[in-house]
Design an enzyme around this catalytic site. Structure first.
Site, PDB file in Angstrom:
ATOM      1  N   CYS A  88      -0.487   4.124   1.995  1.00 19.59           N
ATOM      2  CA  CYS A  88      -0.300   4.042   3.451  1.00 19.59           C
ATOM      3  C   CYS A  88       1.151   4.314   3.845  1.00 19.59           C
ATOM      4  CB  CYS A  88      -0.652   2.644   3.971  1.00 19.59           C
ATOM      5  SG  CYS A  88      -2.119   1.915   3.256  1.00 19.59           S
ATOM      6  N   ASP A  89       2.084   3.764   3.113  1.00 16.08           N
ATOM      7  CA  ASP A  89       3.463   3.688   3.598  1.00 16.08           C
ATOM      8  C   ASP A  89       4.476   4.517   2.806  1.00 16.08           C
ATOM      9  OD1 ASP A  89       2.627   1.891   5.566  1.00 16.08           O
ATOM     10  OD2 ASP A  89       2.809   0.185   4.214  1.00 16.08           O
TER      11      ASP A  89
ATOM     12  N   CYS B  53       0.840  -1.207   0.000  1.00 14.52           N
ATOM     13  CA  CYS B  53       0.000   0.000   0.000  1.00 14.52           C
ATOM     14  C   CYS B  53       0.870   1.249   0.000  1.00 14.52           C
ATOM     15  CB  CYS B  53      -0.937  -0.013   1.204  1.00 14.52           C
ATOM     16  SG  CYS B  53      -2.008   1.431   1.269  1.00 14.52           S
TER      17      CYS B  53
END
Ligand code: NAP
Length: 349
Positions: free
Chosen positions: A161-162, A158
């Site tokens: 997200c990261d 992701c």
């Protein structure tokens, strides 16, 4: 695969119910299957509606957020918080209002008529007046041992997200579809350099997404190449790749972040043949609602969303599913619980 539209009365899952005694099975108004943001939110809302929901925590309690580190894009948490901690908080909040949570995988369902029958771990029977499907989706990984070990330590599925953890670094994205193009373009906001590693010599992604990536100077394409190992003890310190044309292997030791963008698989197998799904097995819901084609069965979160796949959108659809279930139940009432199998009404085809 069992096809949509086939007669439910000959569904292969029914054989699993043959020797199970439902005469003392517990009966619930709402059973929620799956404990990601969608499932816990559905449980929270149905608990607050006094429906005493029972929620099953399957093979990956907490869902995909438990494989990420900091969650910085969930509104209301300006400092961010750890994915597993966030899911603990979802659980605590749902349980505070009366949700009953249990470990167990719903392995088989019988959605022919209400009350619906569920089998937990192939043996424990439960009756449900309404069911909320929130089993999520799992990102596909390559399946390499070190890749699995380093998830959350430089390996991620992701970028949204990261990505921000890789400011000024060099990362690699595997895949040649729209996700790979989108994620690699997004990653250039943070990383100085992004390799896109694709197993073939041409992309699957749409033209416009390809062009955007080609025009980005921070992206370098590595064609006809597959990743065969992820290096590093406690964090990613490189990847080993093989060229599919020449068979030559090499180490790319500047890579400190490794992103998978090779698709997702919805965790919907037990529901195949019971609720309509698209060609990729995502559950289909009616427009602007969480209704499936099966009365009293609702779907939310990534199990029915191939597009947005965010914690906040999953929680939103979980809320919708709870409201849909509550309204549906008050409109249609509860089906009588058979006291024994023998007294069950004949099954309609
Ligand atoms: P996808 O279209 O299925 O592409 C997966 C990519 O991963 C393919 O290039 C495939 O290679 C590669 N791949 C699969 N297994 C692999 C393996 N074991 N090793 C190496 N490479 C592997 O998946 P997606 O990109 O996640 O897209 C899913 C859907 O969402 C698509 O319909 C897409 O259009 C849509 N989407 C849309 C947007 C947007 O419009 N903004 C953004 C993201 C996704 P091959 O090409 O060789 O098969």
């Amino acid at each position: 695969m069992y096809q949509n539209g086939s007669s439910a009365s000959d569904h292969p899952a029914l054989s699993a119910f043959e020797d199970v005694d439902f005469s003392t099975a517990e009966a619930r108004d709402v059973v929620v299957i799956g404990t990601g943001p969608a499932g816990w939110t559905a449980a929270l809302y149905t608990a607050r509606a006094d429906l005493n929901p029972l929620i099953f925590m399957g093979p990956e309690p907490g869902g995909q957020l438990t494989t990420t580190t900091d969650v910085e894009n969930y509104p209301g948490f300006p400092e961010g918080l750890l994915g597993p901690e966030m899911m603990d908080r979802f659980q605590e909040q749902a349980e505070r209002f009366g949700t009953e949570s249990r470990y167990g995988t719903v392995t088989h369902v019988d959605f022919r008529e209400r009350p619906y029958r569920l089998l937990i771990d192939e043996e424990t029977p439960v009756y449900a007046q309404t069911v909320i499907l929130s089993t999520g989706a799992s990102a596909r990984y390559l399946g390499l041992e070190n890749e699995q070990r380093l998830i959350g330590k430089g390996v991620s599925a992701c970028a949204t997200c990261d990505g921000s953890f890789f400011r000024g670094e060099t990362v690699a994205v595997v895949g040649g579809g729209d996700s790979a193009m989108e994620e690699s373009t997004f990653l250039t906001k943070f990383a100085d350099k992004v390799y896109v590693i694709h197993r073939r010599g041409e992309l699957r992604a749409s033209k416009i997404m390809q062009e955007r990536a080609f025009e980005n100077d921070a992206i370098e394409f590595v064609w006809n190449t597959e990743v065969i190992d992820v290096l590093g003890e406690h964090a990613v310190e490189g990847i080993e790749v093989v060229n599919n044309d020449t068979g030559e292997t090499r180490v790319m030791d500047d890579v400190t972040g490794f992103f998978l963008a090779i698709g997702h698989t919805p965790n919907t197998e037990p529901f195949e043949g019971w609720v309509d799904m698209d060609e990729k097995n995502y559950i289909q819901t009616e427009a602007d609602s969480t209704y499936t084609n099966r009365p009293g069965v609702f779907a939310c979160g990534d199990a029915q969303d191939d597009e947005y796949r965010q914690a906040v959108t999953a929680a939103g659809t979980g809320c919708k599913a709870a409201i849909d279930a509550e309204r549906w139940l008050s409109e249609h009432g509860r089906a009588e619980i058979p006291t024994s199998e023998a007294e069950r009404a004949p099954v309609k085809a």
